[in-house]
Design an enzyme around this catalytic site. Structure first.
Site, PDB file in Angstrom:
ATOM      1  N   GLY A   1      -6.830  -4.847  -4.666  1.00 19.31           N
ATOM      2  CA  GLY A   1      -5.379  -4.943  -4.288  1.00 19.31           C
ATOM      3  C   GLY A   1      -5.358  -5.969  -3.320  1.00 19.31           C
ATOM      4  O   GLY A   1      -6.036  -5.986  -2.146  1.00 19.31           O
TER       5      GLY A   1
ATOM      6  N   GLY B   1      -1.886  -6.515  -1.905  1.00 17.18           N
ATOM      7  CA  GLY B   1      -0.711  -6.480  -1.469  1.00 17.18           C
ATOM      8  C   GLY B   1      -0.923  -6.609   0.174  1.00 17.18           C
ATOM      9  O   GLY B   1      -1.494  -6.984   0.743  1.00 17.18           O
ATOM     10  N   ASN B   2       0.182  -5.742   0.779  1.00 17.63           N
ATOM     11  CA  ASN B   2       0.216  -5.801   2.063  1.00 17.63           C
ATOM     12  C   ASN B   2      -1.159  -5.282   2.686  1.00 17.63           C
ATOM     13  O   ASN B   2      -1.552  -5.954   3.630  1.00 17.63           O
ATOM     14  CB  ASN B   2       1.326  -4.766   2.333  1.00 17.63           C
TER      15      ASN B   2
ATOM     16  N   GLY C   1      -4.277  -4.817   1.380  1.00 22.44           N
ATOM     17  CA  GLY C   1      -5.390  -5.570   0.908  1.00 22.44           C
ATOM     18  C   GLY C   1      -5.552  -7.082   1.501  1.00 22.44           C
ATOM     19  O   GLY C   1      -6.642  -7.306   1.972  1.00 22.44           O
TER      20      GLY C   1
ATOM     21  N   LYS D   1       7.550  11.686   1.663  1.00 18.66           N
ATOM     22  CA  LYS D   1       7.089  10.690   0.845  1.00 18.66           C
ATOM     23  C   LYS D   1       8.527  10.644  -0.226  1.00 18.66           C
ATOM     24  O   LYS D   1       8.801  11.642  -0.501  1.00 18.66           O
ATOM     25  CB  LYS D   1       5.784  10.673  -0.024  1.00 18.66           C
TER      26      LYS D   1
HETATM   27  P1  NAD Z   1       1.439  -3.489  -2.338  1.00 20.76           P
HETATM   28  O1  NAD Z   1       2.449  -3.053  -3.345  1.00 20.76           O
HETATM   29  O2  NAD Z   1       1.813  -4.342  -1.374  1.00 20.76           O
HETATM   30  O3  NAD Z   1       0.208  -3.848  -2.902  1.00 20.76           O
HETATM   31  C1  NAD Z   1      -0.416  -3.402  -4.031  1.00 20.76           C
HETATM   32  C2  NAD Z   1      -1.391  -4.380  -4.703  1.00 20.76           C
HETATM   33  O4  NAD Z   1      -2.336  -3.517  -5.674  1.00 20.76           O
HETATM   34  C3  NAD Z   1      -0.981  -5.567  -5.538  1.00 20.76           C
HETATM   35  O5  NAD Z   1      -1.610  -6.724  -4.983  1.00 20.76           O
HETATM   36  C4  NAD Z   1      -1.075  -5.208  -6.778  1.00 20.76           C
HETATM   37  O6  NAD Z   1      -1.289  -6.387  -7.584  1.00 20.76           O
HETATM   38  C5  NAD Z   1      -2.325  -4.516  -6.728  1.00 20.76           C
HETATM   39  N1  NAD Z   1      -2.731  -3.762  -7.980  1.00 20.76           N
HETATM   40  C6  NAD Z   1      -1.953  -2.863  -8.476  1.00 20.76           C
HETATM   41  N2  NAD Z   1      -2.907  -2.230  -9.684  1.00 20.76           N
HETATM   42  C7  NAD Z   1      -3.818  -2.734  -9.497  1.00 20.76           C
HETATM   43  C8  NAD Z   1      -5.202  -2.576 -10.235  1.00 20.76           C
HETATM   44  N3  NAD Z   1      -5.338  -1.708 -11.182  1.00 20.76           N
HETATM   45  N4  NAD Z   1      -6.371  -3.189  -9.596  1.00 20.76           N
HETATM   46  C9  NAD Z   1      -6.253  -4.088  -8.523  1.00 20.76           C
HETATM   47  N5  NAD Z   1      -5.066  -4.461  -8.109  1.00 20.76           N
HETATM   48  C10 NAD Z   1      -3.961  -3.644  -8.301  1.00 20.76           C
HETATM   49  O7  NAD Z   1       0.977  -2.048  -1.917  1.00 20.76           O
HETATM   50  P2  NAD Z   1       0.495  -1.783  -0.384  1.00 20.76           P
HETATM   51  O8  NAD Z   1       1.501  -1.335   0.621  1.00 20.76           O
HETATM   52  O9  NAD Z   1      -0.565  -2.814   0.074  1.00 20.76           O
HETATM   53  O10 NAD Z   1      -0.142  -0.202  -0.743  1.00 20.76           O
HETATM   54  C11 NAD Z   1      -1.557  -0.353  -1.021  1.00 20.76           C
HETATM   55  C12 NAD Z   1      -2.076   1.325  -0.982  1.00 20.76           C
HETATM   56  O11 NAD Z   1      -2.251   1.593   0.395  1.00 20.76           O
HETATM   57  C13 NAD Z   1      -1.208   2.348  -1.470  1.00 20.76           C
HETATM   58  O12 NAD Z   1      -2.019   3.240  -2.213  1.00 20.76           O
HETATM   59  C14 NAD Z   1      -0.501   2.840  -0.557  1.00 20.76           C
HETATM   60  O13 NAD Z   1      -0.084   4.305  -0.770  1.00 20.76           O
HETATM   61  C15 NAD Z   1      -1.411   2.711   0.503  1.00 20.76           C
HETATM   62  N6  NAD Z   1      -0.956   2.552   1.996  1.00 20.76           N
HETATM   63  C16 NAD Z   1       0.077   1.744   2.478  1.00 20.76           C
HETATM   64  C17 NAD Z   1       0.442   1.691   3.449  1.00 20.76           C
HETATM   65  C18 NAD Z   1       1.302   0.443   4.276  1.00 20.76           C
HETATM   66  O14 NAD Z   1       1.588   0.381   5.261  1.00 20.76           O
HETATM   67  N7  NAD Z   1       1.884  -0.248   3.101  1.00 20.76           N
HETATM   68  C19 NAD Z   1       0.085   2.715   4.713  1.00 20.76           C
HETATM   69  C20 NAD Z   1      -0.960   3.463   4.112  1.00 20.76           C
HETATM   70  C21 NAD Z   1      -1.542   3.656   2.831  1.00 20.76           C
END
Ligand code: NAD
Length: 440
Positions: free
Chosen positions: A220, A222-223, A225, A105
């Site tokens: 959340g 983001g990607n 959620g 990571k």
């Molecule tokens: P991202 O940056 O695209 O989205 C994160 C989202 O969380 C954003 O909408 C942000 O506004 C929101 N957020 C931040 N703090 C918050 C809070 N306190 N309450 C509510 N919302 C909040 O990130 P992502 O890629 O979607 O990753 C999200 C999680 O999934 C992380 O823990 C990441 O490690 C995990 N993850 C991601 C992937 C991937 O393929 N992107 C794979 C496995 C695990």
């Protein structure tokens, strides 16, 4: 030591008690110690002519099963310990998912929204320069995580190729489709979570505890959620008529709620339009406020805390770690928690939820679809042969169903929680290969 890292190591000790036989101290100590921790400062020329340095890390945890694999996070609260915990989780996750990778990571301590696009590009390229000797398709293959995206991966893959002197698409995954990315990769974490939830629900004998249309709250947007919310509303990829109803969503600015169900695609469309017209970001609340009045009916605004405590069937944390802790665990009313974020439930909260009979489907299983999707992209890059979306999601479904069944078997055999079963199974897989290789 940070709570997140301490929790991760405690869980590994507990999993070792379940899965490993006596006198396994050496293999356990070796497993818990990362192979390499790279720590560096990245100098970036800022648009105003000044120079700033940003702290960065790449932790290579364990490569018994293949090249290190794991995302790069840009976040203003990132620390070396957080990256170490996340790298350790990646080793467990890749082994559980059955992909030939180890765990790693990376992170940079920065709020990417504070940087201009040009500054962000220079930072992304700076990260690659700092770790160039230690990464590559056969060594360590990074991907996006919180605060990074396909475009950041494109800059990084380009920088890696420039320094190598030839195009090396398989050095990074999560790239844009037009630039050696894979169809389906962006939705793979969410779709993998959906498959795990589907398989889990097939096993639950007493569905009467749940509502007829399964209500879901997603923390959340983001990607991960946004994709899971869309997939749940559709009941899968491309199909329509779903047993799920997404009633609440949140981002870092706050939460929205609609008991009749949220029109996720409409919100994504509004946000996309705002971003295309030059806005850096459009929050969920803003998207609702600018919706036509008629479609806005039924929506209410909540705090993030309210969202976590809603009475829903399924709560899906998809933001950051440590969101459900000792302080708020008592207030959780969901019946099932699907951990799409990494480490969203603290160790103490886990125990409190177990006492309340709330089942938690753990991160290393629930969000493993992302690394399976990355594996597919890496395979396609190495073969220079690209798949259609249907093939991608079909294969992903197969990997995730089989990962779920492996954990379910371990759970039945060991008679432990889903989390302990997943950790025990993963630990058994990796330490078994460490021993075969003669490392211990
Ligand atoms: P991202 O940056 O695209 O989205 C994160 C989202 O969380 C954003 O909408 C942000 O506004 C929101 N957020 C931040 N703090 C918050 C809070 N306190 N309450 C509510 N919302 C909040 O990130 P992502 O890629 O979607 O990753 C999200 C999680 O999934 C992380 O823990 C990441 O490690 C995990 N993850 C991601 C992937 C991937 O393929 N992107 C794979 C496995 C695990």
């Amino acid at each position: 030591m940070s709570t997140f890292l301490k929790n991760t190591l405690t869980l590994i000790d507990e999993a070792a008690d379940i899965a490993l036989r006596q006198n396994q101290g050496d293999v356990l100590t070796k497993f818990k110690t990362p192979d390499r921790v790279l720590e560096f400062e990245i100098p970036v020329h800022m648009d105003d002519g000044s120079e700033r340095k940003f702290s960065g890390w790449r932790v290579q945890h364990n490569n018994a099963l293949g090249p290190y694999k794991g995302g790069i996070r840009f976040h203003h609260l990132s620390t070396k310990e957080e990256v170490t915990a996340l790298a350790t989780l990646m080793t467990l996750k890749t082994s559980l998912a059955g992909v030939p990778f180890g765990g790693g990571k990376g992170a940079v301590r920065v709020n990417p929204r504070d940087l201009s696009r040009a500054e962000l590009e220079r930072l992304s390229r700076g990260f690659v320069k700092a770790v160039f000797d230690h990464i590559g398709p056969e060594k360590d293959v990074p991907a996006p995580d919180v605060g990074t995206n396909a475009h950041v991966m494109a800059w990084m893959a380009d920088e890696f190729s420039r320094l190598s002197g030839f195009n090396v698409p398989a050095a990074f995954t999560g790239k844009p489709i037009e630039f050696n990315g894979s169809k389906g990769r962006d939705a793979s974490t969410a779709y993998g979570g959906f498959v795990v939830l589907r398989e889990y629900l097939k096993r639950v004998s007493d569905l009467s505890l749940l509502s007829q249309d399964l209500t879901c709250a997603v923390q959340g947007f983001g990607n991960v959620g946004a994709h899971i919310a869309r997939i749940l509303n559709r009941g899968g990829m491309g199909s329509f008529g779903s047993p799920f109803r997404v009633v609440a969503l949140s981002d870092s600015k706050g939460a929205i709620y609609n008991p009749e169900g949220i029109n996720v695609e409409e919100i994504m469309k509004i946000q996309q339009e705002k971003i295309s017209s030059g806005e850096a970001h459009c929050s969920l609340e803003k998207a609702i406020r600018i919706m036509p009045e008629k479609t806005r009916e039924g929506y209410a605004f909540l705090t993030n805390k309210d969202l976590l405590e809603l009475e829903v069937d399924i709560l899906i944390p998809a933001a950051l770690e440590n969101q459900i802790t000792f302080e708020n665990a008592d207030g959780i009313k969901a019946k099932i928690i699907l951990e799409l974020a990494n480490g969203p439930v603290s160790e103490e909260a886990d125990k409190a939820l177990a006492r309340k009979k709330i089942e938690v489907i753990p991160d290393i299983l629930a969000n493993a679809g992302g690394v399976v999707g990355s594996y597919f992209e890496w395979v396609q890059n190495l073969q220079r042969y690209y798949w259609e979306e249907e093939e991608f999601f079909g294969k992903l479904d197969g990997f995730m169903t089989s990962a779920f069944r492996g954990v379910a078997r371990a759970r039945d055999g060991y008679k432990v929680s889903w989390r302990h079963a997943a950790y025990a199974q993963a630990l058994e897989n990796v330490t078994g290969v460490m021993k075969l290789r003669g490392w211990v």
